[in-house]
Scaffold this motif. Structure first.
Motif, PDB file in Angstrom:
ATOM      1  N   ASN A 182       0.816  -1.204   0.000  1.00  0.00           N
ATOM      2  CA  ASN A 182       0.000   0.000   0.000  1.00  0.00           C
ATOM      3  C   ASN A 182       0.854   1.260   0.000  1.00  0.00           C
ATOM      4  O   ASN A 182       0.493   2.265  -0.621  1.00  0.00           O
ATOM      5  CB  ASN A 182      -0.939  -0.002   1.206  1.00  0.00           C
ATOM      6  CG  ASN A 182      -2.234  -0.731   0.933  1.00  0.00           C
ATOM      7  OD1 ASN A 182      -3.220  -0.136   0.518  1.00  0.00           O
ATOM      8  ND2 ASN A 182      -2.229  -2.036   1.149  1.00  0.00           N
ATOM      9  N   TYR A 183       1.964   1.222   0.680  1.00  0.00           N
ATOM     10  CA  TYR A 183       2.890   2.362   0.681  1.00  0.00           C
ATOM     11  C   TYR A 183       3.345   2.687  -0.734  1.00  0.00           C
ATOM     12  O   TYR A 183       3.502   3.858  -1.103  1.00  0.00           O
ATOM     13  CB  TYR A 183       4.088   2.048   1.579  1.00  0.00           C
ATOM     14  CG  TYR A 183       5.208   3.050   1.490  1.00  0.00           C
ATOM     15  CD1 TYR A 183       5.087   4.322   2.064  1.00  0.00           C
ATOM     16  CD2 TYR A 183       6.398   2.743   0.828  1.00  0.00           C
ATOM     17  CE1 TYR A 183       6.116   5.248   1.975  1.00  0.00           C
ATOM     18  CE2 TYR A 183       7.427   3.665   0.737  1.00  0.00           C
ATOM     19  CZ  TYR A 183       7.288   4.913   1.310  1.00  0.00           C
ATOM     20  OH  TYR A 183       8.308   5.833   1.219  1.00  0.00           O
ATOM     21  N   PHE A 184       3.547   1.655  -1.539  1.00  0.00           N
ATOM     22  CA  PHE A 184       3.981   1.849  -2.916  1.00  0.00           C
ATOM     23  C   PHE A 184       2.812   1.931  -3.900  1.00  0.00           C
ATOM     24  O   PHE A 184       3.001   1.851  -5.105  1.00  0.00           O
ATOM     25  CB  PHE A 184       4.952   0.752  -3.338  1.00  0.00           C
ATOM     26  CG  PHE A 184       6.342   0.932  -2.799  1.00  0.00           C
ATOM     27  CD1 PHE A 184       7.147   1.974  -3.238  1.00  0.00           C
ATOM     28  CD2 PHE A 184       6.851   0.072  -1.845  1.00  0.00           C
ATOM     29  CE1 PHE A 184       8.428   2.151  -2.753  1.00  0.00           C
ATOM     30  CE2 PHE A 184       8.128   0.231  -1.345  1.00  0.00           C
ATOM     31  CZ  PHE A 184       8.923   1.276  -1.798  1.00  0.00           C
ATOM     32  N   GLY A 185       1.596   2.046  -3.379  1.00  0.00           N
ATOM     33  CA  GLY A 185       0.448   2.309  -4.232  1.00  0.00           C
ATOM     34  C   GLY A 185      -0.257   1.091  -4.778  1.00  0.00           C
ATOM     35  O   GLY A 185      -1.129   1.217  -5.646  1.00  0.00           O
ATOM     36  N   ILE A 186       0.075  -0.101  -4.284  1.00  0.00           N
ATOM     37  CA  ILE A 186      -0.582  -1.327  -4.749  1.00  0.00           C
ATOM     38  C   ILE A 186      -1.706  -1.658  -3.773  1.00  0.00           C
ATOM     39  O   ILE A 186      -1.459  -2.026  -2.627  1.00  0.00           O
ATOM     40  CB  ILE A 186       0.420  -2.480  -4.855  1.00  0.00           C
ATOM     41  CG1 ILE A 186       1.506  -2.120  -5.877  1.00  0.00           C
ATOM     42  CG2 ILE A 186      -0.272  -3.776  -5.259  1.00  0.00           C
ATOM     43  CD1 ILE A 186       2.627  -3.133  -5.963  1.00  0.00           C
ATOM     44  N   LYS A 187      -2.934  -1.525  -4.222  1.00  0.00           N
ATOM     45  CA  LYS A 187      -4.094  -1.612  -3.333  1.00  0.00           C
ATOM     46  C   LYS A 187      -4.822  -2.950  -3.371  1.00  0.00           C
ATOM     47  O   LYS A 187      -5.588  -3.261  -2.457  1.00  0.00           O
ATOM     48  CB  LYS A 187      -5.099  -0.507  -3.689  1.00  0.00           C
ATOM     49  CG  LYS A 187      -4.524   0.909  -3.635  1.00  0.00           C
ATOM     50  CD  LYS A 187      -4.154   1.323  -2.223  1.00  0.00           C
ATOM     51  CE  LYS A 187      -3.701   2.769  -2.156  1.00  0.00           C
ATOM     52  NZ  LYS A 187      -3.297   3.149  -0.780  1.00  0.00           N
ATOM     53  N   ASN A 188      -4.600  -3.733  -4.409  1.00  0.00           N
ATOM     54  CA  ASN A 188      -5.373  -4.964  -4.575  1.00  0.00           C
ATOM     55  C   ASN A 188      -4.730  -6.112  -3.781  1.00  0.00           C
ATOM     56  O   ASN A 188      -4.339  -7.141  -4.331  1.00  0.00           O
ATOM     57  CB  ASN A 188      -5.494  -5.333  -6.048  1.00  0.00           C
ATOM     58  CG  ASN A 188      -6.605  -6.352  -6.283  1.00  0.00           C
ATOM     59  OD1 ASN A 188      -7.439  -6.593  -5.412  1.00  0.00           O
ATOM     60  ND2 ASN A 188      -6.612  -6.948  -7.470  1.00  0.00           N
ATOM     61  N   ILE A 189      -4.610  -5.898  -2.481  1.00  0.00           N
ATOM     62  CA  ILE A 189      -4.026  -6.902  -1.598  1.00  0.00           C
ATOM     63  C   ILE A 189      -4.914  -7.071  -0.376  1.00  0.00           C
ATOM     64  O   ILE A 189      -5.434  -6.092   0.172  1.00  0.00           O
ATOM     65  CB  ILE A 189      -2.583  -6.532  -1.179  1.00  0.00           C
ATOM     66  CG1 ILE A 189      -2.066  -7.539  -0.124  1.00  0.00           C
ATOM     67  CG2 ILE A 189      -2.481  -5.099  -0.679  1.00  0.00           C
ATOM     68  CD1 ILE A 189      -0.600  -7.420   0.191  1.00  0.00           C
ATOM     69  N   LYS A 190      -5.092  -8.307   0.024  1.00  0.00           N
ATOM     70  CA  LYS A 190      -5.918  -8.638   1.188  1.00  0.00           C
ATOM     71  C   LYS A 190      -5.093  -9.479   2.161  1.00  0.00           C
ATOM     72  O   LYS A 190      -4.123 -10.134   1.763  1.00  0.00           O
ATOM     73  CB  LYS A 190      -7.164  -9.403   0.759  1.00  0.00           C
ATOM     74  CG  LYS A 190      -8.068  -8.660  -0.223  1.00  0.00           C
ATOM     75  CD  LYS A 190      -9.222  -9.530  -0.647  1.00  0.00           C
ATOM     76  CE  LYS A 190     -10.163  -8.784  -1.599  1.00  0.00           C
ATOM     77  NZ  LYS A 190      -9.521  -8.491  -2.894  1.00  0.00           N
TER      78      LYS A 190
END
Length: 231
Positions: free
Chosen positions: A56-64
């Motif tokens: 998320n820090y690097f802008g990748i949001k599709n993680i659960k």
């Protein structure tokens, strides 16, 4: 990992890798713009949430994050595989070489530095460590021990059940409300080196807290300086 050039000097702060290193890591893992990522571990989501925070820090949001992690997975007798399947292995002939198409951008609001901790008026400093670390009876090998002045202490495990599931929203809110940790306040989490702090960051974001950041270098940096205040 070290052989592939992802090693980090422990004296370099913060601990999160650089944007260039992260791009290289995502390429090796074959994570692209269409990837859906589910993170899990066998440590009450401690490392899965750290991974979540890093992406998320690097802008990748599709993680659960898989609630319950490995412990819950095997307790339900879900399918598992054995063997070693690791993209950094020198024997892996299928290591991805094509650079990921993900647009990687650092989110500065997710991270804070030592200067932010020294100037923290009207800010909640959230100590996520053990009671011994907070009180100073466990130095973790630091030059000095104790906690940052005025820091509120809730150990990260307080948000977890014994089965590695997160506690309910109601229970977590009651824990936070008891320490007057409310949504409108700016919150900076820390521990020894950013992992437990990222776990609590995840919990707070899950509950909709808007202004939260992680002091990634944490006490590994702060408690080894001569000019920092400790209680």
């Amino acid at each position: 990992i070290k052989q592939q050039g992802f090693e980090k000097d422990p004296k370099n702060f913060p601990h999160i890798m650089s944007k260039v290193e992260f791009q290289k890591l995502m390429t090796a893992l074959n994570i692209n713009q269409n990837s859906e990522i589910i993170a899990y571990d066998n440590s009450a989501s401690l490392y899965a949430t750290r991974f979540w925070w890093c992406l998320n820090y690097f802008g990748i949001k599709n993680i659960k994050v898989l609630n319950g992690g490995w412990k819950k997975w095997i307790s339900r007798n879900y399918p598992i595989e054995s063997g070693f399947n690791y993209p950094f292995s020198s024997t892996n002939k299928h290591l991805n070489k094509k650079q990921t198409d993900i647009n990687i951008n650092e989110n500065s609001s997710y991270i804070c530095k030592i200067t932010d901790m020294k100037n923290s008026q009207n800010t909640i400093l959230f100590d996520t460590r053990s009671e011994g670390e907070y009180k100073g009876t466990n130095s973790r090998g630091n030059m000095r021990s104790g906690h940052m002045p005025g820091a509120i202490h809730i150990e990260w495990l307080e948000f977890m059940n014994d089965d590695h599931n997160f506690k309910s929203e109601t229970k977590i809110k009651s824990i936070l409300d008891a320490k007057n940790i409310t949504h409108e306040k700016e919150i900076k989490t820390y521990w020894q080196g950013g992992i437990r702090a990222a776990h609590v960051f995840f919990v707070l974001k899950l509950l909709g807290y808007p202004n939260v950041s992680v002091y990634d270098a944490s006490m590994a940096e702060y408690a080894n300086q001569q000019d920092t205040l400790l209680e």
